[in-house]
Structures are given as C-alpha cells and as structure tokens.
Design a protein around this motif. Structure first.
Motif, mmCIF file in Angstrom:
data_model
loop_
_atom_site.group_PDB
_atom_site.id
_atom_site.type_symbol
_atom_site.label_atom_id
_atom_site.label_comp_id
_atom_site.label_asym_id
_atom_site.label_seq_id
_atom_site.Cartn_x
_atom_site.Cartn_y
_atom_site.Cartn_z
ATOM 1 N N UNK A 261 0.870 -1.447 -0.319
ATOM 2 C CA UNK A 261 -0.301 -0.283 -0.170
ATOM 3 C C UNK A 261 0.595 1.152 -0.053
ATOM 4 N N UNK A 262 1.873 1.261 -0.749
ATOM 5 C CA UNK A 262 2.618 2.454 -0.355
ATOM 6 C C UNK A 262 2.426 3.409 -1.645
ATOM 7 N N UNK A 263 1.343 3.441 -2.788
ATOM 8 C CA UNK A 263 1.199 4.512 -3.458
ATOM 9 C C UNK A 263 0.379 4.856 -2.395
ATOM 10 N N UNK A 264 -0.617 4.238 -1.637
ATOM 11 C CA UNK A 264 -1.873 5.277 -0.218
ATOM 12 C C UNK A 264 -1.085 6.034 0.644
ATOM 13 N N UNK A 265 0.168 5.541 1.255
ATOM 14 C CA UNK A 265 0.888 6.069 2.254
ATOM 15 C C UNK A 265 1.286 7.425 1.186
#
Length: 302
Positions: free
Chosen positions: A212-216
């Motif tokens: 979920x790095x892009x949500x972060x």
C-alpha cells in the motif's frame, strides 16, 4: 560466508520452567510454543542448514501478562542472561540475541537496557510487541523505551501480537494488520524525527506497507512517507519473491534483512529453505542478494 537469519525464535528452558512454576501449564494457550526446537539447543542446531546463523529472540511468552512489575523485571533479567549464555555457548550458530523487557515496569526496562544490552557482547537489541497490556506499543508510557534505544543506537525488533479486543483474530492476516498499525503509530508519533538514531526491524517484510505504499504516498505527508521508509524489515513471509521485491522497492535494498520466524511457519523445522529460495529467485543482483543474506545485518550493527 554464513547466511544470517535476524528473526529466529527460542524459548529459554530455565525461563519456561520459571513461568511454569508461577502458572502451571503456562503453554496451554500457546500450543505452537510446544516445540522442542525452541528449548533444545542440540535439536535446534541439527535443524539448521549448513552455514546458517540466527539472531535469537524469545517467543511471545511475556512476563507482564502473568506477573506483577517486580516479578516481570526479574524474569526478564533471568531470561536475558539465559539467552546471552545460549549465544556465548553457541557462537557458531547464534552470533547474537535479543533481550526481553518487562513492559509493565518501564523504569526497570530502561535499567535492563543499560545493564544487559548497552555494550553487551551477546544481546544486541530488544524485542517489542505491537501491543503491551492491551495498549499499543506507541502508548505514551512506552515512549521512553524508544528514546533509550535510539540513544544507544541499538535496534528494536518489532513482533506482532493479537489485539484481544478484536473478535476474529487469525494468524494469516491479523498479525500483519497489527504490525502495519504499529508502524503507522511510530510514524504518526514522529519517533524517527524525535529520535534520529532509532532503528526498528519489522517482522514479516513490513506487513501491508509495501503493498500500500502509494496510498501512503498520496494520503499521508511527504515527511511521513519518508519516515515509513526508515524501517528495516525481514523476509519472513514464507516465500513469495515478488512480494519481497516490493519490500526492496519501498524500503530500499539496504533495509531488507534475511529473517525467517523459524522454527514456525512450515513444519517441522521452519521455513528457512523456502525463504532462502525466494530471495534467490528475486529479480535483483547477486550483490543485492548477499546484502539481504548478510551484509545489511553487518552494516546495521557495525
């Protein structure tokens, strides 16, 4: 050169006997801990592949869940001395160990860090859990432990436990969620900015964070995104080279260390072979694989 497993578990037998004396059949609620590889060094040794070493930490049989603060401190001190002795007696397979802390007695925990970890030739960090006494590890009462570990420049091993207020805990998903929430708590508390020397090794490849790095990136601040990348993570996800590549992409090759959670995961001796193969199957260079297997650990503890 040896492969170094940074997240492998033991259950010191004298400590287990002490716990059984306080609470007979203390492992009744922890059937997975009834594993001879945790307590018998000879069997543990025979289970290891050739040229493998392990940084050993205790399973989550935490004294604060059973006894008062003074007893918890004494039990942790005794267990830490036992782990240190296991290291000193078996340097060829256990180059270092990780200390236990009594989280119901933070002053004693800080003293244990000073007495048994800082400058030790055997204990190179402490293990914390995502919760302690029903509170998140980032509860205000526990912050002095993070400050102390940053001050001495020694890592924290972060291991998941269940949140007992949740009704549907399960080993497949719950521990990964709890790790992710604990990482979020550490970032939200700005511990990496307050304590620049802080080093945290997160079990299970950083749990949900790489996926979920892009949500972060787009939901949280740029500063928080950068703080998430300051964690170190292990490879203990039972294989899956593509998922491990995501961990490398997010945390950086120098923040990923070989770790297995042995002897748990894949009976009868743990998942070491499966995870080692997964690292070898990653689409990264030979030098980067060597960094995961050994070099990153040496750099972290240099």
């Amino acid at each position: 050169m040896a492969v170094i497993d940074v997240f492998a578990h033991v259950l010191p037998p004298k400590f287990l006997a002490q716990m059984n004396a306080i609470h007979p059949n203390v492992l009744a609620n922890f059937p997975y801990m009834k594993n001879d590889l945790l307590t018998d060094v000879a069997q543990h040794r025979s289970s290891l592949p050739t040229a493998h070493q392990q940084i050993i930490s205790a399973v989550n049989l935490n004294p604060e869940d059973f006894v008062d603060p003074d007893q918890a401190a004494k039990l942790c001190r005794s267990a830490n001395a036992e782990i240190a002795a296991m290291v000193r007696d078996n340097r060829d397979i256990f180059p270092a160990g990780v200390a236990m802390l009594p989280m119901n007695n933070v002053p004693a925990a800080l003293q244990i860090i000073d007495d048994q970890v800082a400058g030790s030739d055997a204990l190179v960090g402490v293990q914390l859990f995502t919760q302690a006494l029903g509170q998140p590890v980032t509860a205000e009462a526990y912050e002095p432990v993070f400050a102390k570990m940053a001050a001495i420049g020694t890592p924290i091993w972060l291991h998941p436990v269940f949140d007992m207020q949740k009704p549907a805990n399960n080993l497949t998903f719950s521990w990964e969620y709890e790790l992710t929430q604990a990482m979020y708590g550490i970032v939200a508390a700005k511990y990496f900015r307050k304590y620049p020397g802080l080093k945290v090794i997160v079990h299970h490849a950083g749990a949900m964070v790489p996926y979920f790095s892009q949500r972060i990136k787009y939901i949280q601040t740029a500063e928080d995104y950068a703080d998430f990348q300051k964690f170190y993570v292990d490879t203990a996800i039972l294989g899956n080279p593509k998922a491990l590549e995501l961990a490398v992409d997010f945390f950086g090759i120098d923040h990923v260390l070989f770790g297995t959670d042995s002897p748990f995961g894949i009976p009868p001796v743990g998942p070491t072979a499966v995870i080692e193969q997964a690292v070898n199957d990653m689409a990264i260079t030979t030098a980067q694989k060597q960094a995961i297997f050994r070099d990153n650990w040496q750099a972290l503890t240099a």
